[in-house]
Structure formats: structure tokens, C-alpha cells
Design a protein around this motif. Structure first.
Motif, PDB file in Angstrom:
ATOM      1  N   GLY A 172      57.144  65.234-117.014  1.00 29.96           N
ATOM      2  CA  GLY A 172      56.088  64.526-116.405  1.00 29.96           C
ATOM      3  C   GLY A 172      56.398  62.859-116.333  1.00 29.96           C
ATOM      4  O   GLY A 172      55.728  62.163-115.508  1.00 29.96           O
ATOM      5  N   GLU A 173      57.142  62.437-117.163  1.00 29.28           N
ATOM      6  CA  GLU A 173      57.545  60.981-117.275  1.00 29.28           C
ATOM      7  C   GLU A 173      58.884  60.880-116.461  1.00 29.28           C
ATOM      8  O   GLU A 173      59.726  61.810-116.392  1.00 29.28           O
ATOM      9  CB  GLU A 173      57.738  60.516-118.456  1.00 29.28           C
ATOM     10  N   PRO A 174      58.781  59.685-115.552  1.00 28.03           N
ATOM     11  CA  PRO A 174      60.143  59.499-114.688  1.00 28.03           C
ATOM     12  C   PRO A 174      61.249  59.230-115.855  1.00 28.03           C
ATOM     13  O   PRO A 174      61.028  58.688-117.027  1.00 28.03           O
ATOM     14  CB  PRO A 174      59.793  58.212-114.180  1.00 28.03           C
ATOM     15  N   GLN A 175      62.425  59.832-115.572  1.00 28.81           N
ATOM     16  CA  GLN A 175      63.411  59.601-116.424  1.00 28.81           C
ATOM     17  C   GLN A 175      64.713  58.778-115.891  1.00 28.81           C
ATOM     18  O   GLN A 175      64.589  58.198-114.595  1.00 28.81           O
ATOM     19  CB  GLN A 175      64.038  60.947-116.565  1.00 28.81           C
ATOM     20  N   LEU A 176      65.680  58.623-116.700  1.00 28.02           N
ATOM     21  CA  LEU A 176      67.056  57.854-116.189  1.00 28.02           C
ATOM     22  C   LEU A 176      66.686  56.810-115.505  1.00 28.02           C
ATOM     23  O   LEU A 176      67.343  56.084-114.602  1.00 28.02           O
ATOM     24  CB  LEU A 176      67.727  58.846-115.416  1.00 28.02           C
ATOM     25  N   GLY A 177      65.804  55.684-116.221  1.00 26.74           N
ATOM     26  CA  GLY A 177      65.321  54.346-115.730  1.00 26.74           C
ATOM     27  C   GLY A 177      64.456  54.371-114.609  1.00 26.74           C
ATOM     28  O   GLY A 177      64.300  53.215-114.051  1.00 26.74           O
ATOM     29  N   VAL A 178      64.016  55.544-113.868  1.00 27.95           N
ATOM     30  CA  VAL A 178      63.198  55.568-112.918  1.00 27.95           C
ATOM     31  C   VAL A 178      61.970  54.954-113.473  1.00 27.95           C
ATOM     32  O   VAL A 178      61.303  55.505-114.389  1.00 27.95           O
ATOM     33  CB  VAL A 178      63.014  56.876-112.122  1.00 27.95           C
ATOM     34  N   LYS A 179      61.124  54.261-112.934  1.00 27.43           N
ATOM     35  CA  LYS A 179      59.835  53.617-113.210  1.00 27.43           C
ATOM     36  C   LYS A 179      58.655  54.306-112.188  1.00 27.43           C
ATOM     37  O   LYS A 179      57.693  55.110-113.005  1.00 27.43           O
ATOM     38  CB  LYS A 179      59.721  52.199-112.796  1.00 27.43           C
ATOM     39  N   GLN A 180      58.938  54.162-111.087  1.00 25.31           N
ATOM     40  CA  GLN A 180      57.939  55.256-110.029  1.00 25.31           C
ATOM     41  C   GLN A 180      58.698  55.371-108.644  1.00 25.31           C
ATOM     42  O   GLN A 180      59.422  54.901-108.479  1.00 25.31           O
ATOM     43  CB  GLN A 180      56.518  54.589-109.917  1.00 25.31           C
TER      44      GLN A 180
END
Ligand code: NAD
Ligand code: MG
Length: 398
Positions: A172-180
Motif C-alpha cells: 500500500g505504500e509507494p516503494q523504491l523512492g516513489v512519493k506519489q
């Protein structure tokens, strides 16, 4: 070796754009199967030109198709029928790639069959994913299917995400440095209409999209912004992120097809002329790139790019879709089914434009939400929501 392609919904807007790309790369791709629901004459012309091995039509259209094919002396194409036929071609062992371009819930079972058969599935049919989200993605993992987004926004996001992002474990959380994720919306033909003006808009006006040429249903969805709502849900499933990490940005020129923001302050955008041949070609050839006839973007022509927040007072469908995603479970299926019924009623001039979202809201309030833990449950709820929406439409008309 040449890849064998099945096109579900070949007579539609996405189906025909797919044929264009395949024709341009006929050395790499062959058409194994095509399917159509109406427009049988057009389907017979497609059969004549592409000579698929199989074609799928509703059983009551077989005679018409046979007669049309006989005129061209074509007797060697196998004709399959109805949903069973759609599933047979989707999971056929001779098929490598399935273009899922049927509109609406009717595409769910064939798309899922292609996923379960481990195909490369080019996903245009967003309603199938909205309904079956977790089940579809789990089936893709279990059966090593490659589910690639064709919807221009999701294809853009996919291009802007780190490589292999689709393979990460969802939480559910963005990963690999992605914010939105920034999901762009053209705003549709009524972007600057007042609520008063929206009361009397016609189907013909709604179907006249400023930037894209599309089927009727998605055109109306673009006009209500329900298309963006369905795409919000689609993005949450495809990229395993909660809805609060997807921001809708109205961008009337449709040059930026969506963006990804990173924690270091970077924002990556995918840009191009608005033509579905680009995302279709991308999904077809990924990770390679193939040529299309789409001209490169001329930034001196498109020198102005505007952005604004969506107005959920005039376009409440977007809010309803976000709430349905927050509620989870069967709510997205209820939303989708009610919307399909309401859009069809609007196209038949049985309800007014602003009543589309009212029918959807009423249906969401009157059909019990629950766990979307099986396809049977999803399909039963879809049917129930259609009944509730239809009853509401009858009430509105009396
Ligand atoms: P369309 O109406 O032009 O074509 C729909 C196709 O589905 C036709 O081939 C039709 O015969 C078939 N079909 C309709 N009802 C059916 C049924 N009950 N059983 C079997 N086949 C049926 O639609 P489109 O614009 O090509 O869109 C197709 C899908 O792609 C939709 O889910 C849409 O949201 C999505 N999509 C379209 C675009 C676009 O630019 N057109 C862009 C992004 C996503
Ligand atoms: Mg789109």
C-alpha cells in the motif's frame, strides 16, 4: 519468432488501434483470434484482411457473420460464440498476447482467463481490474502472466516508475523512492461548464471529447470524470498503492499522460501526442520499443501546458470512486456496475447527465458492501447493483 495475438473487442476504438500497430509490424506479430459483439460487417472485413484462425461473436450473430464471410469465400475461420468462446480464445495455447479491449464488466472473465493462462495481457479493459483487483493481480503472480497497462495514464506511470516496480511486494505504500503518483485528466468536454449548464448536456456533446477519439462509454465516463475515478482504482491495484498516494491533476491539453513524484524532489512525466497507438505499442513490445505512426511531440506547437485541481462539486463521480476505493471490498464493483447502467441510460436519454452520479451514489448506498473474495461473489454483486441502479433509473423517470 512471430508472436500470436488475440484481440478481445477488435471492432472497438482500442481494437482498431491495435490492428494498426500489428499491421505495421506484421513480421513480428500475427492475429490469431478476434472478437466482436455488434458491427458484424466491420468484423467480417477485419477477418478478410487479417485472416485470424478464430473469431468470436454472440450466438445470434453467427449466421450473419457466416454469410458475410462466404461472400469473400472465407470458410476456414473457426467461429466461436459467447462468453465461452471469449474464454477459449483468451487461454488458447497458441496465443502469446491478449489485448483485453472489451468495454465493461463483460471483459472480466475473458481477461482473467488470459491472466490465468499466463499470457502477456495488454490491459485496456479497466472495468475488469476495478471489479476484481486483488484476485486479478494474485492470478497474474500465480500464473506468471505479464499484466501491462494500456490505459494511457497507467502506461505513462509504468514508464515513469523504477524498472520492475510491478514485481514488488505490495503493502500500500509507494516503494523504491516513489512519493506519489500524479494521475492526469483532460477534464473532458465539460471542464468549464457550470452546474446549471451540466443539467442539460446531451449524449452527443458528452461523446465529443476534445483530445481523444474513444468508444461511447469511456467518452461519457471522461465527461463525468468517472473515467478518472475508475483509473484511480486501477492505479491503486496495478501499482499496489493506497488511494491517498494518487493525486488527480486536471491537464486539459493531454500532452503529459501522468507523472511519478520521487522523495528527492524529482517529478518524471511521460509525454506524447494523445494517440492510443503509443501505449498499445509500448505494452506490446515492452521492454523493447517499436515504431508507430504517431508523430513526435512538437513542443513549439504545444508550448502551453496547464494544470488545475479537479472540481468534485461539478464532477462528484471522482469523489464516489475515491470513497469506493477507501471502502474496498465489493464497493468498486458496485460503483462500476451502477455506472455502466447509468451511462447506458444517459446514452438512451432516459436520465440527465447529472443523474449519472446520483444513480451511482444511490446504488452504493443501497447495496451491501462485503469482501471481494471470489469472482462469483463479485459477479453476483455486479448483478444486484445493476438491478438497484435500474430501479433507481425507473424512479427518476416517473
Ligand atoms: P468501444 O466501445 O469502442 O469497443 C468496445 C469493444 O467491446 C467492441 O469491440 C465491442 O464489440 C466489444 N463489446 C462490447 N460489449 C461486449 C460484450 N457484452 N461482450 C463482448 N464484447 C463486447 O470501446 P473502447 O473505447 O475501445 O474501450 C475498450 C476498453 O478500453 C474500455 O474498457 C475502455 O475503458 C478502455 N480504454 C479505452 C481507451 C480509448 O481511447 N478508447 C483508452 C483507455 C482505456
Ligand atoms: Mg485513460
Amino acid at each position: 519468432m512471430s508472436q500470436s495475438v488475440c484481440i478481445l473487442g477488435v471492432t472497438g476504438s482500442i481494437g482498431r488501434s491495435t490492428l494498426k500497430i500489428l499491421q505495421q509490424h506484421s513480421d513480428q506479430y500475427s492475429v490469431f483470434a478476434v472478437t466482436g459483439f455488434s458491427r458484424i460487417k466491420e468484423l467480417s472485413e477485419i477477418c478478410k484482411q487479417y485472416r485470424p484462425k478464430c473469431v468470436v461473436v454472440p450466438s445470434d450473430k453467427v449466421d450473419e457473420l457466416q454469410q458475410l464471410l462466404a461472400i469473400h469465400h472465407i470458410f476456414d475461420i473457426e467461429i466461436l460464440t459467447d462468453e465461452a468462446g471469449l474464454i477459449t480464445v483468451s487461454e488458447h495455447p497458441d496465443v502469446d498476447v491478449v489485448m483485453a479491449a472489451i468495454v465493461g464488466a463483460a471483459g472480466l472473465l475473458p481477461t482473467l482467463a488470459a491472466v490465468k493462462a499466463g499470457k502477456r495481457v495488454l490491459l485496456a479493459n479497466k472495468e475488469a481490474l476495478v471489479m476484481s483487483g486483488d484476485i486479478m493481480l494474485q492470478a497474474a503472480k500465480d500464473h506468471h502472466a505479464l499484466l501491462l497497462p494500456v490505459d494511457s495514464e497507467h502506461n505513462a506511470i509504468f514508464q515513469c516508475l523504477p524498472q520492475n516496480y510491478l514485481q514488488i511486494q505490495p503493502n500500500g505504500e509507494p516503494q523504491l523512492g516513489v512519493k506519489q503518483v500524479l494521475l492526469t485528466a483532460s477534464g473532458g468536454p465539460f471542464l468549464n461548464f457550470s452546474l446549471e449548464q451540466l443539467k442539460t448536456v446531451t449524449p452527443a456533446q458528452a461523446c465529443k471529447h476534445p483530445n481523444w477519439s474513444m468508444g461511447q462509454k469511456i467518452s461519457v465516463d471522461s465527461a463525468t470524470l468517472m473515467n478518472k475515478g475508475l483509473e484511480l482504482i486501477e492505479a491503486c491495484h496495478l501499482f499496489s498503492i493506497k488511494e491517498q498516494f494518487v493525486t488527480v491533476v486536471v491537464h486539459p491539453q493531454s500532452i503529459i499522460h501522468s507523472m511519478v513524484q520521487y522523495v528527492d524532489g524529482s517529478t518524471l512525466a511521460q509525454m506524447g501526442n494523445p494517440d492510443m497507438c503509443t501505449p498499445i505499442a509500448h505494452a506490446l513490445a515492452w521492454p523493447e520499443r517499436i515504431q508507430t505512426h504517431v508523430p513526435p511531440l512538437d513542443l513549439f506547437v504545444h508550448s502551453q501546458l496547464d494544470f488545475q485541481a479537479p472540481d468534485i462539486t461539478r464532477f462528484p463521480s471522482l469523489k464516489l470512486a475515491r470513497h469506493a476505493m477507501q471502502a474496498g471490498g465489493l464497493a468498486p464493483s458496485i460503483l462500476n456496475a451502477a455506472n455502466e447502467i447509468a451511462v447506458s441510460a444517459f446514452l438512451q436519454q432516459k436520465i440527465a447527465f447529472l443523474e449519472i452520479s446520483q444513480v451511482v451514489e444511490h446504488t452504493l448506498n443501497h447495496v451491501q458492501n462485503g469482501l471481494a473474495d471470489s469472482i462469483d461473489t463479485i459477479l453476483q454483486t455486479d448483478q444486484l447493483a445493476r438491478q438497484v441502479a435500474s430501479q433507481r433509473i425507473t424512479q427518476l423517470g416517473s
